[in-house]
Write a protein that holds these residues in place. Structure first.
Motif, PDB file in Angstrom:
ATOM      1  N   TRP A 167      34.413   8.409  50.738  1.00 48.74           N
ATOM      2  CA  TRP A 167      33.303   8.081  51.689  1.00 48.74           C
ATOM      3  C   TRP A 167      32.835   6.587  50.918  1.00 48.74           C
ATOM      4  CZ3 TRP A 167      30.612   6.582  55.602  1.00 48.74           C
ATOM      5  CH2 TRP A 167      29.232   6.410  55.463  1.00 48.74           C
TER       6      TRP A 167
ATOM      7  N   GLY B 101      30.725   4.257  52.159  1.00 49.19           N
ATOM      8  CA  GLY B 101      29.311   3.877  52.136  1.00 49.19           C
ATOM      9  C   GLY B 101      28.452   4.005  50.937  1.00 49.19           C
ATOM     10  N   ASP B 102      27.329   3.397  50.938  1.00 54.52           N
ATOM     11  CA  ASP B 102      26.422   3.460  50.072  1.00 54.52           C
ATOM     12  C   ASP B 102      25.378   4.750  50.292  1.00 54.52           C
ATOM     13  OD1 ASP B 102      27.114   1.266  48.940  1.00 54.52           O
ATOM     14  OD2 ASP B 102      25.740  -0.036  50.201  1.00 54.52           O
TER      15      ASP B 102
ATOM     16  N   VAL C 189      24.018   8.397  51.069  1.00 54.78           N
ATOM     17  CA  VAL C 189      24.215   9.367  52.015  1.00 54.78           C
ATOM     18  C   VAL C 189      23.834   8.560  53.317  1.00 54.78           C
ATOM     19  CG1 VAL C 189      23.459  11.841  53.018  1.00 54.78           C
ATOM     20  CG2 VAL C 189      23.644  11.428  50.557  1.00 54.78           C
ATOM     21  N   ARG C 190      24.851   8.937  54.443  1.00 57.10           N
ATOM     22  CA  ARG C 190      24.551   8.687  55.481  1.00 57.10           C
ATOM     23  C   ARG C 190      24.124   9.825  56.611  1.00 57.10           C
ATOM     24  NH1 ARG C 190      26.532   4.341  59.543  1.00 57.10           N
ATOM     25  NH2 ARG C 190      24.868   4.526  61.158  1.00 57.10           N
ATOM     26  N   ASP C 191      22.999   9.875  56.882  1.00 62.53           N
ATOM     27  CA  ASP C 191      22.682  11.289  57.901  1.00 62.53           C
ATOM     28  C   ASP C 191      22.431  10.794  59.335  1.00 62.53           C
ATOM     29  OD1 ASP C 191      21.869  13.587  58.735  1.00 62.53           O
ATOM     30  OD2 ASP C 191      20.403  14.016  57.171  1.00 62.53           O
ATOM     31  N   PHE C 192      23.503  11.264  60.225  1.00 65.41           N
ATOM     32  CA  PHE C 192      23.332  11.044  61.588  1.00 65.41           C
ATOM     33  C   PHE C 192      22.609  12.096  62.327  1.00 65.41           C
ATOM     34  CE2 PHE C 192      27.233   8.925  60.041  1.00 65.41           C
ATOM     35  CZ  PHE C 192      26.988   7.799  60.866  1.00 65.41           C
TER      36      PHE C 192
ATOM     37  N   ARG D 207      26.498  14.689  58.040  1.00 66.77           N
ATOM     38  CA  ARG D 207      26.143  13.878  56.783  1.00 66.77           C
ATOM     39  C   ARG D 207      27.276  13.446  56.166  1.00 66.77           C
ATOM     40  NH1 ARG D 207      21.295  14.579  53.589  1.00 66.77           N
ATOM     41  NH2 ARG D 207      22.623  14.822  51.750  1.00 66.77           N
ATOM     42  N   PHE D 208      27.687  12.043  55.959  1.00 67.81           N
ATOM     43  CA  PHE D 208      28.584  11.417  55.187  1.00 67.81           C
ATOM     44  C   PHE D 208      27.943  11.195  53.693  1.00 67.81           C
ATOM     45  CE2 PHE D 208      30.644   9.433  59.050  1.00 67.81           C
ATOM     46  CZ  PHE D 208      30.994  10.802  59.626  1.00 67.81           C
ATOM     47  N   GLU D 209      28.539  11.506  52.696  1.00 67.78           N
ATOM     48  CA  GLU D 209      27.978  11.576  51.218  1.00 67.78           C
ATOM     49  C   GLU D 209      29.093  11.329  50.243  1.00 67.78           C
ATOM     50  OE1 GLU D 209      25.678  15.154  51.111  1.00 67.78           O
ATOM     51  OE2 GLU D 209      27.165  16.284  52.332  1.00 67.78           O
TER      52      GLU D 209
ATOM     53  N   TYR E 203      35.524  11.920  63.319  1.00 69.81           N
ATOM     54  CA  TYR E 203      34.860  10.698  63.666  1.00 69.81           C
ATOM     55  C   TYR E 203      35.813   9.626  64.191  1.00 69.81           C
ATOM     56  CZ  TYR E 203      30.850   7.275  63.936  1.00 69.81           C
ATOM     57  OH  TYR E 203      30.038   6.369  64.442  1.00 69.81           O
TER      58      TYR E 203
END
Length: 166
Positions: free
Chosen positions: A44, A46-47, A49-52, A56-58, A89
């Motif tokens: 992953w 991203g910075d 956690v990205r919670d949609f 969750r992408f973490e 995704y």
């Protein structure tokens, strides 16, 4: 080109472009390139956690990403650090371009999420796509993007997504 496990892994930079600007760039291990489909693996990027709300992408998640030189989408298989499948995704993009160790794809805003068990198939960001103005500035690309989202949706609902990735 398929990467032999006895060889040293090859790496490249994945560059996601949106509206002419780099959205994100990250290193990825090149797993395979058959001249049409390019497969890479990366953690992953991203910075935090990205919670949609539906996933969750973490940190620790691993993305195996499939890009095509002749299709208007990319599919990213998302797994936890322990290997459990979270889902897929799918990004609607222009066909991928690979040169000089850089895999460049242009994000066209439309996305599709498919849960691990296939029961949750969600079309995402259709409002962003409409607001992007692509239909007015590049009608051909806009039509290809909509067709790609429809194709991904049909594959996901018909269990064809897993066949696409094998």
């Amino acid at each position: 080109m398929s990467v032999n496990s006895a060889e040293r892994p090859a790496f490249l930079d994945v560059v996601l472009v949106k509206a002419g600007r780099t959205k994100i760039s990250y290193p990825a291990e090149l797993l395979a390139d058959d001249g049409v489909r390019i497969t890479v693996r990366a953690p992953w990027a991203g910075d935090g956690v990205r919670d949609f709300g539906f996933v969750r992408f973490e940190p620790g998640d691993v993305f195996t990403e499939y890009y095509w030189r002749d299709r208007w989408y990319a599919v990213k298989e998302v797994r936890t650090v322990t290997g459990a499948l979270k889902g897929h995704y799918c990004d609607v993009t222009r066909p991928a371009e690979l040169s000089a160790g850089r895999l460049v794809v242009e994000d066209l805003d439309l996305d599709l999420w498919v849960s691990a068990d296939g029961t949750d198939v969600r079309r995402l960001d259709e409002d962003e796509f409409a607001a992007s103005g692509l239909a007015a500035t590049d009608p051909g690309a806009a039509a290809a993007a909509v067709a790609a989202l429809d194709e991904l949706d049909a594959l996901a609902r018909g269990d064809g997504l897993s066949t696409l990735l094998t």
